[in-house]
Design a protein around this motif. Sequence first.
Motif, PDB file in Angstrom:
ATOM      1  N   VAL A   1       0.784  -1.307   0.065  1.00 37.39           N
ATOM      2  CA  VAL A   1      -0.068   0.019  -0.083  1.00 37.39           C
ATOM      3  C   VAL A   1       0.727   1.011  -0.105  1.00 37.39           C
ATOM      4  CG1 VAL A   1      -1.847   1.454   1.161  1.00 37.39           C
ATOM      5  CG2 VAL A   1      -1.650  -1.125   1.290  1.00 37.39           C
ATOM      6  N   LEU A   2       0.558   1.986  -0.935  1.00 35.15           N
ATOM      7  CA  LEU A   2       1.412   3.289  -0.959  1.00 35.15           C
ATOM      8  C   LEU A   2       0.198   4.585  -0.841  1.00 35.15           C
ATOM      9  CD1 LEU A   2       3.209   2.473  -4.327  1.00 35.15           C
ATOM     10  CD2 LEU A   2       4.201   2.748  -1.900  1.00 35.15           C
ATOM     11  N   VAL A   3       0.873   5.378   0.297  1.00 33.77           N
ATOM     12  CA  VAL A   3      -0.153   6.508   0.622  1.00 33.77           C
ATOM     13  C   VAL A   3       0.226   7.558  -0.096  1.00 33.77           C
ATOM     14  CG1 VAL A   3      -1.034   7.812   2.420  1.00 33.77           C
ATOM     15  CG2 VAL A   3      -0.447   5.528   2.904  1.00 33.77           C
ATOM     16  N   GLU A   4      -0.443   8.088  -1.253  1.00 37.27           N
ATOM     17  CA  GLU A   4       0.070   8.939  -2.130  1.00 37.27           C
ATOM     18  C   GLU A   4       1.521   8.753  -2.706  1.00 37.27           C
ATOM     19  OE1 GLU A   4      -1.798  11.110  -3.558  1.00 37.27           O
ATOM     20  OE2 GLU A   4      -3.462  11.524  -2.099  1.00 37.27           O
ATOM     21  N   SER A   5       2.121   9.592  -3.407  1.00 36.28           N
ATOM     22  CA  SER A   5       3.248   9.487  -4.342  1.00 36.28           C
ATOM     23  C   SER A   5       4.079  10.659  -4.581  1.00 36.28           C
ATOM     24  CB  SER A   5       2.941   8.438  -5.784  1.00 36.28           C
ATOM     25  OG  SER A   5       3.914   8.516  -6.513  1.00 36.28           O
ATOM     26  N   ASN A   6       5.163  10.552  -5.092  1.00 32.81           N
ATOM     27  CA  ASN A   6       5.801  11.499  -5.733  1.00 32.81           C
ATOM     28  C   ASN A   6       5.123  11.771  -7.294  1.00 32.81           C
ATOM     29  OD1 ASN A   6       8.123  10.190  -4.189  1.00 32.81           O
ATOM     30  ND2 ASN A   6       8.895  12.162  -4.529  1.00 32.81           N
ATOM     31  N   THR A   7       4.969  13.052  -7.809  1.00 32.77           N
ATOM     32  CA  THR A   7       4.456  13.019  -9.008  1.00 32.77           C
ATOM     33  C   THR A   7       5.668  12.568 -10.106  1.00 32.77           C
ATOM     34  OG1 THR A   7       5.166  15.442  -8.779  1.00 32.77           O
ATOM     35  CG2 THR A   7       2.982  14.847  -8.273  1.00 32.77           C
ATOM     36  N   THR A   8       6.696  12.733  -9.777  1.00 34.70           N
ATOM     37  CA  THR A   8       7.671  12.168 -10.817  1.00 34.70           C
ATOM     38  C   THR A   8       8.734  11.301 -10.092  1.00 34.70           C
ATOM     39  OG1 THR A   8       9.117  14.120 -10.232  1.00 34.70           O
ATOM     40  CG2 THR A   8       7.474  14.074 -12.280  1.00 34.70           C
ATOM     41  N   GLY A   9       9.720  10.847 -10.657  1.00 33.05           N
ATOM     42  CA  GLY A   9      10.775  10.069 -10.147  1.00 33.05           C
ATOM     43  C   GLY A   9      10.177   8.614  -9.387  1.00 33.05           C
ATOM     44  N   SER A  10      10.592   8.805  -7.979  1.00 28.50           N
ATOM     45  CA  SER A  10      10.579   7.447  -7.359  1.00 28.50           C
ATOM     46  C   SER A  10       9.266   6.899  -7.018  1.00 28.50           C
ATOM     47  CB  SER A  10      11.439   7.690  -6.050  1.00 28.50           C
ATOM     48  OG  SER A  10      10.672   8.444  -5.048  1.00 28.50           O
ATOM     49  N   GLY A  11       7.977   7.738  -7.303  1.00 29.76           N
ATOM     50  CA  GLY A  11       6.838   7.027  -6.891  1.00 29.76           C
ATOM     51  C   GLY A  11       6.449   5.963  -7.975  1.00 29.76           C
ATOM     52  N   ARG A  12       6.800   6.159  -9.306  1.00 31.54           N
ATOM     53  CA  ARG A  12       6.609   4.925 -10.134  1.00 31.54           C
ATOM     54  C   ARG A  12       7.643   3.927  -9.696  1.00 31.54           C
ATOM     55  NH1 ARG A  12       6.491   6.779 -16.543  1.00 31.54           N
ATOM     56  NH2 ARG A  12       4.920   5.190 -17.280  1.00 31.54           N
ATOM     57  N   ASP A  13       8.898   4.326  -9.334  1.00 25.15           N
ATOM     58  CA  ASP A  13       9.538   3.148  -9.208  1.00 25.15           C
ATOM     59  C   ASP A  13       9.147   2.240  -7.908  1.00 25.15           C
ATOM     60  OD1 ASP A  13      11.222   4.298 -10.920  1.00 25.15           O
ATOM     61  OD2 ASP A  13      12.538   5.422  -9.514  1.00 25.15           O
ATOM     62  N   PHE A  14       8.721   2.818  -7.132  1.00 19.65           N
ATOM     63  CA  PHE A  14       8.163   1.962  -5.960  1.00 19.65           C
ATOM     64  C   PHE A  14       7.221   0.938  -6.448  1.00 19.65           C
ATOM     65  CE2 PHE A  14       9.988   4.806  -2.937  1.00 19.65           C
ATOM     66  CZ  PHE A  14       9.979   4.233  -1.691  1.00 19.65           C
TER      67      PHE A  14
END
Length: 409
Positions: free
Chosen positions: A12-25
């Motif tokens: 479970v990911l609570v929100e994210s970076n808009t760029t970069g590591s959010g997608r990587d997670f």
Amino acid sequence: MSATPPNPDRLVLVESNTTGSGRDFCDRARARGLEPLLLTRDPDRYPYVREDAVPVRVIDTADPEAVLRECRSLGARAAGVTSSSEYHVATAAAAARTLGLPAPDAEAVSRCRDKAAQRRALARAGVPGPVFHEVRSAAEGAALAREAGGTVVVKPVLGSGSDGVRACTGPAETAAALAPLLRGEPGRALVEEYLDGPEYSVETFDDRVVGITAKHLGAPPLFLETGHEYPAPLPAGVEQAVAETALEALHALGLGWGPAHVELRLTAAGPRIVEVNPRLAGGMIPTLVRAATGIDLVAAAVARAVGEPPATAPVRGGAAAIRFLFAERSGTVALVSRDGARTSPGVVRAAVTVREGDRVEVTHTFRDRIGHVVAAADHPETAARRAEHALGLLGVLVASEGEVTVPAD
């Protein structure tokens, strides 16, 4: 990438970076046979969610109880709860702890996110930092600036990406910088001593140093990060002093679980803490660490969040650098060119984060970044030269309102 089994466990990911590591997670979760699940108020903020078919549940992520209820609804399928967003790391940690899942100390994370509370904790422990004052009015800040007689730094107590951070000379500038920070919640801000010297960040995992990053900042009075090199080219004795100061700060704040990003200035009096962030670094620094050493800090963070051993030992000893492309004026993106940068020597990544037809508004914050290049080499200085050369080959033409652009033949 390993195949995802039917009905896999969820990260479970609570929100994210808009760029970069959010997608990587999300990518690293799938590589471990897990299915990422993003909890968010607005999925449209994250273009990768649609592109990568990331499962989403729309909830009020500002409400910790709502986040906890959603996590509980997954039952035993919730393998871990985490966040790549500065604003939601404490909420994710609290939910994970309540569910008996691996997580940092949620109270320590919350204290750390409040920069005034962080400053007080570091001062009590004797960790070197700037002289600071928490203020609740612009007049109070102006009086402090008058007393200081030189440059001071105005900073919000909550936030990230140097948003709202400004160097001010004199009472009038200080009061003007404080006014927008004090209008809403929490109604307080910091006025700090200006630390003179180059800036570095120490990337840590658990209670050990992974490495040190050299940081480049734009022109005053702002503190926009324009690029980085990893590892920082420092003499051994200075490197040790910087690393030890970072670990002292983690200990003072009750941190030391999973990733952290500790920013310092190397002053004439030695290393002094700028701030401690209880999360992975932003600014594509995990990408630099991976390009230089093979250490995948995002994969390590995912492993730690689901109770598995992280891999944080280097597999090579290279260097990497990044340089960011900033929008210089507001307007509509008329032309994007990245091919020359991608084929430049040593470049491992060249990206433009806007598309032709997009509207760009200059904000004088990190949000003005519209592209970047990452270059690798055997030494930091060579990586830096390669990144700077490639940045000059990365093109984005922004047309002002009513301006007609004609592509070159």
